[in-house]
Design a protein around this motif. Structure first.
Motif, mmCIF file in Angstrom:
data_model
loop_
_atom_site.group_PDB
_atom_site.id
_atom_site.type_symbol
_atom_site.label_atom_id
_atom_site.label_comp_id
_atom_site.label_asym_id
_atom_site.label_seq_id
_atom_site.Cartn_x
_atom_site.Cartn_y
_atom_site.Cartn_z
ATOM 1 N N THR A 11 1.000 -1.186 0.152
ATOM 2 C CA THR A 11 -0.075 0.042 0.065
ATOM 3 C C THR A 11 0.636 1.549 -0.078
ATOM 4 O O THR A 11 1.486 0.687 0.095
ATOM 5 C CB THR A 11 -0.795 -0.390 0.898
ATOM 6 N N THR A 12 0.357 2.520 -0.525
ATOM 7 C CA THR A 12 1.141 3.672 -0.581
ATOM 8 C C THR A 12 0.007 4.722 0.214
ATOM 9 O O THR A 12 -0.671 3.853 1.410
ATOM 10 C CB THR A 12 0.432 4.297 -1.563
ATOM 11 N N PRO A 13 0.051 5.212 1.109
ATOM 12 C CA PRO A 13 -0.159 6.465 2.001
ATOM 13 C C PRO A 13 -1.795 6.532 1.204
ATOM 14 O O PRO A 13 -1.453 6.869 0.189
ATOM 15 C CB PRO A 13 0.110 7.550 2.117
ATOM 16 N N ILE A 14 -2.478 6.577 1.771
ATOM 17 C CA ILE A 14 -4.043 7.264 1.002
ATOM 18 C C ILE A 14 -3.675 8.866 1.554
ATOM 19 O O ILE A 14 -3.956 9.200 2.808
ATOM 20 C CB ILE A 14 -4.947 6.920 0.963
ATOM 21 N N TYR A 15 -3.466 9.759 0.036
ATOM 22 C CA TYR A 15 -3.183 11.018 0.320
ATOM 23 C C TYR A 15 -4.489 12.103 0.407
ATOM 24 O O TYR A 15 -5.615 11.632 0.088
ATOM 25 C CB TYR A 15 -2.250 11.784 -1.466
ATOM 26 N N TYR A 16 -4.363 13.088 0.932
ATOM 27 C CA TYR A 16 -5.368 13.938 0.922
ATOM 28 C C TYR A 16 -5.222 14.479 0.398
ATOM 29 O O TYR A 16 -4.672 15.091 -0.870
ATOM 30 C CB TYR A 16 -4.807 15.665 1.993
ATOM 31 N N PRO A 17 -6.520 14.597 -0.316
ATOM 32 C CA PRO A 17 -7.072 15.388 -1.790
ATOM 33 C C PRO A 17 -7.548 16.989 -2.064
ATOM 34 O O PRO A 17 -7.514 17.296 -2.442
ATOM 35 C CB PRO A 17 -8.059 14.867 -2.331
ATOM 36 N N SER A 18 -6.251 17.215 -0.659
ATOM 37 C CA SER A 18 -7.012 18.632 -0.223
ATOM 38 C C SER A 18 -5.343 19.815 -0.851
ATOM 39 O O SER A 18 -5.787 20.636 -1.288
ATOM 40 C CB SER A 18 -6.458 19.314 1.459
ATOM 41 N N GLY A 19 -4.528 19.352 -0.755
ATOM 42 C CA GLY A 19 -3.611 20.240 -1.424
ATOM 43 C C GLY A 19 -3.263 20.432 -2.804
ATOM 44 O O GLY A 19 -3.769 19.306 -4.529
ATOM 45 N N ASN A 20 -2.413 20.603 -3.684
ATOM 46 C CA ASN A 20 -1.301 20.518 -4.989
ATOM 47 C C ASN A 20 -1.035 18.410 -4.871
ATOM 48 O O ASN A 20 -0.348 18.499 -3.949
ATOM 49 C CB ASN A 20 -1.271 21.474 -4.959
ATOM 50 N N LEU A 21 -0.968 18.424 -6.124
ATOM 51 C CA LEU A 21 -0.256 17.430 -6.051
ATOM 52 C C LEU A 21 1.696 17.250 -5.941
ATOM 53 O O LEU A 21 1.708 19.075 -6.306
ATOM 54 C CB LEU A 21 0.426 16.806 -8.165
ATOM 55 N N SER A 78 -10.139 13.965 -5.714
ATOM 56 C CA SER A 78 -9.801 12.251 -5.462
ATOM 57 C C SER A 78 -9.634 12.252 -7.270
ATOM 58 O O SER A 78 -8.251 11.485 -7.366
ATOM 59 C CB SER A 78 -10.215 12.250 -4.540
ATOM 60 N N ASN A 79 -9.909 13.059 -7.876
ATOM 61 C CA ASN A 79 -9.597 12.584 -9.403
ATOM 62 C C ASN A 79 -8.302 12.925 -10.144
ATOM 63 O O ASN A 79 -7.808 12.112 -10.525
ATOM 64 C CB ASN A 79 -10.600 12.964 -10.513
ATOM 65 N N LYS A 80 -8.223 14.081 -9.173
ATOM 66 C CA LYS A 80 -6.209 14.816 -9.652
ATOM 67 C C LYS A 80 -5.510 13.641 -9.541
ATOM 68 O O LYS A 80 -4.673 13.050 -10.403
ATOM 69 C CB LYS A 80 -6.161 15.748 -9.330
ATOM 70 N N PHE A 81 -5.381 13.017 -8.509
ATOM 71 C CA PHE A 81 -4.517 11.613 -8.002
ATOM 72 C C PHE A 81 -5.140 9.989 -9.104
ATOM 73 O O PHE A 81 -3.350 9.866 -9.527
ATOM 74 C CB PHE A 81 -4.624 10.916 -7.254
ATOM 75 N N ILE A 82 -6.162 10.107 -9.141
ATOM 76 C CA ILE A 82 -6.410 9.597 -10.122
ATOM 77 C C ILE A 82 -5.503 9.815 -11.597
ATOM 78 O O ILE A 82 -5.175 8.418 -12.199
ATOM 79 C CB ILE A 82 -8.283 8.760 -10.860
ATOM 80 N N ASP A 83 -5.732 10.831 -12.078
ATOM 81 C CA ASP A 83 -5.305 11.301 -13.613
ATOM 82 C C ASP A 83 -4.186 11.216 -13.027
ATOM 83 O O ASP A 83 -3.105 11.073 -14.068
ATOM 84 C CB ASP A 83 -6.081 12.620 -13.544
ATOM 85 N N LEU A 84 -2.947 11.484 -11.939
ATOM 86 C CA LEU A 84 -2.154 11.669 -12.428
ATOM 87 C C LEU A 84 -1.412 10.066 -12.276
ATOM 88 O O LEU A 84 -0.116 10.161 -12.896
ATOM 89 C CB LEU A 84 -1.026 12.204 -10.680
#
Ligand code: MSP
Length: 514
Positions: A11-21, A78-84
């Motif tokens: 697993t990775t940490p699950i990231y806070y979707p509040s900040g910038n990538l 959270s879509n920003k992570f999915i996209d990354l």
């Protein structure tokens, strides 16, 4: 004997979707993904989880600033992570979101179970809190400046809070945890992380942990006492098992296979969140009689040549801007091969370009293109392996085996950079072998030339098999050229595999970056 594959859950940490990538998000996820790829190549049955950590005061505040609901906000973010992960070609099995209804239900059940087991009591929290880090900080740990308090590591300003709260009896488990970690040497890697945590928290009377908040709403509500929402870290940590289908009564098959009865379970975390993963997480699990992970692997930070990246310095590197310039495999190769995960590692574009040009374009690219062009110039049929007693040949056979063994040994100790150094060592040995044996002078001894070129082909296959762990797309392009379906670890030491294979024309797979 059963041939059942061993399981590996990472697993990775699950990231806070509040900040910038942040480039650091990409770093952690790359490390986890590379370990996933290695274990798949080693024949394990692997599952890989990443995700986003979507509750808490910080998210609620951000959504208010944007004048949208927290749910709308996390859906967008959270879509920003999915996209990354799509752009970086990082494939995973679970994208875990803590706003998922199943997760929310499980966490509430866990909280209720903790209450039933008298692991939790009601009290009042009076103290400092970092909304940005979602972390309670003791006054003695905080940094005081001009009548304000700041987080000792992140430097974020702390709020003073006083409110009713439920507390988890952490303190009760201090001795158990110390004993467990000392007996299980691979539980926390590297060891200095444990020493620090033990000195700073466990040896100094571990405080009970406040596990609910009442001053905001965006979190998992406790039905029995609805003004309370569950502390975001208790909520988030359990994602690692809710995503697999954990349930007290009816656990789903992935939970049973990869967690309860699984062979290896590894969490990758940045060093600043080890307190949550190495103290609270094992204690929560133990308190509920749930099996513990095998290893928590803590890595250092990516820093710039000028030092730490921070919003205030304005030097945080956005992974998307890098991806506009570089193939994702160039970035993933740099993270895996040039940074020791046990230390902070310097990232700069200059270092990134140098690593690609020197390792992939020069060392590996040249080795393969020289090998292929010599084969195609001199033979129109496959070059076969022949037994040889020549010292240079025997040395190169040994180098293939030894460096592959070292590659695996380092990977098994999570020394990923050293593993890739062994791969490069082999590539350099193969280049030296060309310079020593001078195959272009062997035209009047075609047997010897064939042996030499066959060994170079086998050596290139070994290098590409190892490289595939981090650069599968680059390596995939060599399949057509070398006329092979796969680069299997099991085939590395079979020197007869090219006996019936004709090699196709070379293409430039690693053009130099100018
Ligand atoms: N949501 C929590 C984790 C919960 S896990 C149950 C969290 N999220 S975060 O968005 O702040 O991500 C932190 C993680 O991002 C770090 O632990 C690390 O994995 C990664 N990185 C962020 N900045 C980093 C660097 N400068 N260098 C390397 N990785 C760092 O904490």
């Amino acid at each position: 004997m059963s041939n059942k594959k061993k399981t590996f859950y990472i697993t990775t940490p699950i990231y806070y979707p509040s900040g910038n990538l942040h480039i650091g998000h990409l770093y952690s996820t790359t490390i986890a993904w590379v370990l996933r790829n290695y274990k798949i190549k080693m024949g394990y049955d692997v599952k890989f989880l990443t995700g986003s950590d979507e509750h808490g005061q910080k998210i609620e505040k951000k959504a208010q600033e944007k004048k949208i609901s927290p749910q709308e906000y996390v859906d967008i973010q959270s879509n920003k992570f999915i996209d990354l992960w799509k752009k970086t070609k990082i494939n995973y099995d679970f994208f875990s979101r803590t706003t998922n209804k199943y997760h929310e239900k499980i966490v509430e059940e866990i909280f209720n179970k903790m209450l039933d087991k008298s692991l939790i009591y009601k009290g009042e929290y009076k103290g400092l809190y970092s909304i940005n880090d979602e972390e309670f900080i003791l006054e003695k740990e905080a940094i005081k400046k001009d009548d304000n308090f700041y987080h000792p590591i992140s430097g974020h300003k702390l709020e003073w809070i006083q409110e009713e709260s439920y507390f988890f009896k952490m303190n009760k488990f201090t001795h158990w945890l110390i004993d467990y970690v000392e007996k299980n040497k691979n539980f926390i890697i590297p060891k200095n992380i444990w020493k620090e945590l033990k000195n700073n928290f466990l040896d100094k009377n571990l405080e009970d942990l406040s596990v609910t908040r009442i001053s905001f709403e965006w979190g998992i509500q406790i039905t029995k006492d609805p003004k309370h929402v569950i502390y975001v870290w208790l909520d988030a940590l359990f994602n690692y098992i809710s995503a697999l289908g954990f349930d007290f009564e009816n656990p789903q098959k992935d939970f049973i296979k990869y967690w309860k009865n699984g062979d290896e379970i590894v969490h990758i975390v940045g060093k600043e969140i080890t307190r949550f993963h190495c103290i609270y997480w094992p204690i929560f699990l133990k308190s509920l009689d749930i099996r513990l992970p095998t290893t928590i692997l803590s890595h250092g930070w990516l820093i710039t040549p000028e030092g730490k990246m921070s919003k205030s310095k304005g030097n945080v590197i956005d992974p998307l801007s890098l991806l506009n310039k570089y193939d994702p495999e160039i970035i993933k190769y740099f993270f895996s091969s040039k940074i020791s995960i046990y230390k902070d590692g310097i990232f700069s574009e200059e270092l990134l370009i140098n690593s690609y040009n020197s390792d992939l374009a020069n060392t590996i690219g040249n080795l393969i293109s020289r090998t292929i062009s010599m084969i195609r110039q001199n033979f129109c049929a496959p070059v076969k392996f022949k037994k040889t007693n020549n010292n240079h040949d025997l040395d190169i056979i040994k180098s293939i085996s030894n460096n592959f063994e070292k590659f695996k040994k380092h990977f098994d100790k999570f020394e990923i950079d050293l593993a890739f150094e062994s791969m490069l060592h082999l590539a350099r040995d193969l280049n030296k072998y060309i310079d020593l044996t001078l195959p272009w002078k062997m035209k009047n001894n075609l047997d010897l030339l064939e042996t030499t070129l066959n060994l170079l082909l086998n050596g290139s296959y070994a290098v590409l098999s190892m490289l595939e762990v981090v650069c599968p797309d680059f390596v995939n392009q060599f399949k057509q050229i070398l006329n092979v379906d796969n680069f299997d670890f099991d085939e590395i030491e079979n020197f007869e595999k090219f006996n019936d294979i004709s090699i196709n024309e070379n293409k430039i797979i690693f053009p130099r970056i100018k």
